[in-house]
Design a protein around this motif. Structure first.
Motif: not given
Length: 469
Positions: A303-304, A329-330, A341-345, A381-383
């Motif tokens: 993840c992440g 976007c995950t 938990e958010l991740s943006l590419a 990653r951001r919570r």
């Protein structure tokens, strides 16, 4: 006086062409054999008294209508006929029959299939096959016809037999001939009409076959593309899932956008949405590869940043062009459903609507670049706190890049947020909300959205409070 026609003898056989005739006639055919070529026809007689000059009649080019001496064009179009019979100069003479009918047909004759193969060129319009060729297979009276159909699959075929063999004639048509003729009932007009009918029927059969083949291919492609669309794996989760997908390619089911949702054994729900730049078939295939890779890596525990780094390696190995990239976007939702938990590419941030509050974009200031743009990069990653009841909308830029009908103004993220809030006040949720959002974006654009559009919605409600689908 003898001379070759405008094109000379047709076919690979060597020989000398001769022109003879008397009186006035139009469209007398030429005759060729496997061992030579003979152009037989009557010219136009001119002069007075006993003095007469005969000009040889030109041999018509297949598929081309020659002009008459006064500059007009005859209605009939010349055809090339290949006759396959063991005795072409016997009691049955095709040239004489066609001469009687006044039909413009250029004739080639062959005594067997070996000779026919040498004379069989693309300008042959029709083949007349005598089913009584010697050397027939006693167990298969139509062996010669079957062999001819394999030899000439694009040509019209007429089967010739005796009227006492009506069953054989009908079977010839079932095997693949366009029509059959009875030798003892044949005349010039019947043969002329049968040739033209066979040619047109072969054209119609070919067109119908190509149409059926095209439809079958389209159905197979549709089944393949539907099979490549994801099936969410959410067994055991209390989250509600909905998605809408609209490819930008005409008559396609799959585009460069991709999404997926899975639940891992620890109860975490993982969702992602992505977009490969471009919306052709190559981009669609790459999107499918990335989605499948994401699912496999997620189920394997990645993840992440580790997950996105591996996906970038997949992209770099699978893309055809170094300029191809993909945004992603995950979201990883905790088992209790209250945080993520958010991740943006390089992808636009999701939209969240919490209970009792209007929808708004999830703030995210430190996203990483799109996959495939920069080597050895990082994706932090951001919570995110979600709350007890919420709706999370993930989307690709095809939804927000459509126009609003006011000049060149685009819908954008702000316009999308206002639109979704307006739809939420009407009580819409789930698939109905997504369908209404995509439909309104298309209407504001004044027609179909040109880019691929993917929209994914995850919802969590309080116990006993289930929204309308």
């Amino acid at each position: 006086m003898g001379q070759d026609g405008p094109e000379g003898p047709v076919g690979p056989a060597a020989g000398t062409a001769h022109a003879t005739g008397a009186g006035t006639s139009h469209g007398l055919p030429a005759t060729e054999t496997g061992s030579g070529a003979t152009a037989t026809g009557t010219g136009t007689t001119t002069g007075t008294g006993s003095a007469a000059t005969q000009a040889p009649a030109p041999v018509p080019h297949p598929g081309r209508t020659p002009a008459t001496p006064n500059g007009t064009t005859p209605q009939a179009t010349a055809l090339n006929l290949l006759v396959i019979e063991d005795d072409p100069v016997g009691p049955f003479t095709v040239s004489e029959l066609l001469h009687t009918a006044g039909t413009r047909v250029r004739i080639r004759t062959a005594r067997n299939l070996t000779e026919a193969e040498r004379l069989l060129t693309d300008d042959v319009n029709c083949i007349l096959l005598d089913l009584a060729l010697p050397g027939r297979d006693p167990d298969d009276e139509l062996a010669a016809l079957r062999a001819l159909l394999r030899l000439a699959p694009r040509h019209a075929v007429l089967a010739l037999t005796a009227s006492t063999h009506a069953e054989r004639a009908a079977e010839a048509v079932r095997v693949g001939a366009q029509d059959y003729l009875f030798r003892d009932e044949l005349d010039g007009r019947l043969l002329s009409r049968a040739i033209r009918y066979a040619v047109e029927r072969k054209r119609a059969d070919t067109a119908q076959y190509k149409l059926a083949e095209s439809r079958l291919r389209a159905q197979e492609n549709a089944r393949l593309e539907r099979g490549l669309l994801p099936t969410p794996l959410l067994d055991g989760s209390d989250l509600r899932f909905a998605a809408r997908y609209r490819p930008g390619r005409s008559r396609a089911l799959l585009g460069g956008d991709f999404y997926d949702t899975v639940r891992t054994p620890d109860g975490t729900v993982h969702a992602m949405i992505g977009d490969v730049c471009g919306h052709g078939p190559d981009e669609a295939a790459l999107g499918v590869e990335l989605r499948i890779a994401w699912r496999a890596l997620t189920l394997a525990g990645l993840c992440g940043d580790a997950l996105l780094t591996t996906l970038q390696q997949v992209l770099e190995h699978e893309r055809d062009d170094d300029e191809i990239f993909a945004t992603l976007c995950t979201v990883d939702i905790a088992p209790d459903g209250r945080r993520a938990e958010l991740s943006l590419a390089g992808h636009p941030a999701p939209l969240i609507a919490r209970a009792g509050s209007p929808a708004s974009l999830l703030a995210y200031e430190s996203g990483g670049p799109a996959l495939g743009l920069l080597p050895q990069t990082r994706w932090p990653r951001r919570r995110v706190e979600l709350g007890d009841a919420w709706s999370l909308l993930m989307y690709t830029d095809g939804l927000i890049e459509g126009r609003t009908g006011v000049g060149n103004q685009r819908l954008g993220q702000e316009g999308m947020t206002e639109m979704v809030n307006r739809l939420l006040t009407t009580g819409l949720g789930g698939e109905a909300l997504l369908e209404a959002a995509v439909t309104e974006a298309r209407e504001l654009n004044g027609g179909e959205l040109t880019d691929d559009v993917a929209v994914l919605l995850l919802e969590r409600t309080r116990p006993g409070d289930r929204p309308a689908p």
